[in-house]
Motif scaffolding. Sequence first.
Motif, PDB file in Angstrom:
ATOM      1  N   THR A 135       2.844   1.640  -3.403  1.00 21.20           N
ATOM      2  CA  THR A 135       1.903   1.945  -4.487  1.00 21.20           C
ATOM      3  C   THR A 135       1.439   3.393  -4.384  1.00 21.20           C
ATOM      4  O   THR A 135       1.346   4.106  -5.390  1.00 21.20           O
ATOM      5  N   ALA A 136       1.163   3.830  -3.156  1.00 23.15           N
ATOM      6  CA  ALA A 136       0.772   5.227  -2.958  1.00 23.15           C
ATOM      7  C   ALA A 136       1.906   6.170  -3.347  1.00 23.15           C
ATOM      8  O   ALA A 136       1.674   7.234  -3.936  1.00 23.15           O
ATOM      9  N   LEU A 141       6.200   8.870   1.709  1.00 28.72           N
ATOM     10  CA  LEU A 141       5.635   7.523   1.627  1.00 28.72           C
ATOM     11  C   LEU A 141       6.729   6.471   1.463  1.00 28.72           C
ATOM     12  O   LEU A 141       6.635   5.375   2.032  1.00 28.72           O
ATOM     13  N   LEU A 177       0.825  -1.200   0.000  1.00 28.71           N
ATOM     14  CA  LEU A 177       0.000   0.000   0.000  1.00 28.71           C
ATOM     15  C   LEU A 177       0.868   1.263   0.000  1.00 28.71           C
ATOM     16  O   LEU A 177       0.619   2.208  -0.756  1.00 28.71           O
ATOM     17  N   LEU A 178       1.917   1.265   0.805  1.00 27.22           N
ATOM     18  CA  LEU A 178       2.767   2.451   0.917  1.00 27.22           C
ATOM     19  C   LEU A 178       3.531   2.740  -0.369  1.00 27.22           C
ATOM     20  O   LEU A 178       3.572   3.876  -0.841  1.00 27.22           O
ATOM     21  N   ALA A 206       1.979   6.305  -7.079  1.00 27.72           N
ATOM     22  CA  ALA A 206       0.860   7.111  -7.564  1.00 27.72           C
ATOM     23  C   ALA A 206       1.130   8.602  -7.348  1.00 27.72           C
ATOM     24  O   ALA A 206       0.872   9.426  -8.229  1.00 27.72           O
ATOM     25  N   ALA A 207       1.665   8.947  -6.174  1.00 25.72           N
ATOM     26  CA  ALA A 207       1.924  10.360  -5.868  1.00 25.72           C
ATOM     27  C   ALA A 207       2.950  10.955  -6.819  1.00 25.72           C
ATOM     28  O   ALA A 207       2.777  12.070  -7.328  1.00 25.72           O
TER      29      ALA A 207
END
Length: 476
Positions: A217-218, A245, A214-215, A221-222
């Motif tokens: 991937t975020a 992140l 999750l971290l 994305a960011a």
Amino acid sequence: MTATPPSTPPAWRELLGREHLGSAIVLAGGVLVGAINIYLAASLLPTAVAELGGASFYAWNMTVYLVAMVITTMLTGRFLTRWGTVGAYLAGFATFTAGSLACALSPAMTVLLLSRGVQGLGAGLLSGLGFAVIRSALPARLWTRGAALMSAMYGVGNFAGPALGGLFAQIGSWRGAFAAMAVIGAGCGVLVPRVLPHSQDSGERVPIPAGSLLLITAAAAAVSVAGVVAGTPQKAAGIGVALLLVAGFVAHERRSEHRVLPRTTYRPGSSLKWVYLTLGLLAFGVAVESFLPLFGQRLAGLPPLVAGFFAAAISLGWSVTQIGSSSVAGQRAVRRLRVLGPLLLAAGLILQGLLQRTDPPVWLVLVWVPVLFAAGAGIGLAYPHLSVAAMSSTQDPEEGGRAAAGVATVTSLSIAFGTAVAGMLINLGGDSTLNAARYTLFGLGIICAIGALTAHAANRRSRTDPADQVSLPRAS
């Protein structure tokens, strides 16, 4: 007990001979289709937008693809443990082929974006497998050659993607380009059961590192969003969030039982974290290729096709240099190449920045090509040896596969970071293309130069940590 690598690496003809050719085609083909499709769509999108509309989604095409790639490269080890080499590769090629077909048949831009996401999931898995499966598909004496071949596929893909996309766009058949990718993916998939070892098929249900996934991937994305939003403050904010992140990812991985990267990465005194950082800084510089055609067209008045091939000089230098670089043996020579690579890449980018002019004479434009080739050669000198250092960081097969797959994860994430930072630097140039070019080339060059320091740290750690000195059998 440890031993040194063979003093004379096996010839390329052994890797590409009858015994290993099938495996080499599948491993290299998987990495290649993923690399091609990073930039393929950039050449096709203007034609696709003219037919489908959805111009507002234009910039999100690469974002969706890269984020999807990062997700599945992190899950490579889980696929291998759960389904084995053959099953994981079949899943990768099937997903990539399905996504490519969906792209070719897309009736609207939103569907095309979703299809690019599916395509990216397959491409990310194939990229991770390309490095991870070297350990089981090839004997250890061929690891450096195999790593060089996988690494070269990124360079070839960066060259072939825009060229192939431009060719299909020229004939007005953007759907045909994605259909061709589907055919290639299906063809490689057919070879998988015939040429790859049926190993590592435990059927075990391996826990997914949900927090780490999750971290990161975020973060992906960011940074990808930062690459497409307008305005320097917005881009800087996106990059800042992404860095926070990534820091959270590292902190979580250190204390988690279920990791994306091998536990060796976080052990005090290990060289692996420095190896990954150096690989990331080398890949960071590749991002400049996305903007070189713009600089070539606006500053030198080059036609789009010529500007595209001019920009591909970095990838060409990367790919060609690895042929010779992978022949280098001996720990001292390899350590020197690891440090020299980032220095040469940085020097090439900075020199290219110094050579930028508005309406330059023909002779100066011609000088740009060898300078960019030399910058790419810096990647080719170091990348295969760093990849093998990652693969060789542990003798545990599961951890080794995870370490090898981490090469693809770091590469994909670093390209996304580099693209976002380059976009921010271009914004700093304002309305002046010359300033934008100089800021971008100088900025990326300075960042890539840090790779010499991380490579030096990796070399120092590998000399003092016995766990980092892995036995490789001598060539027979």
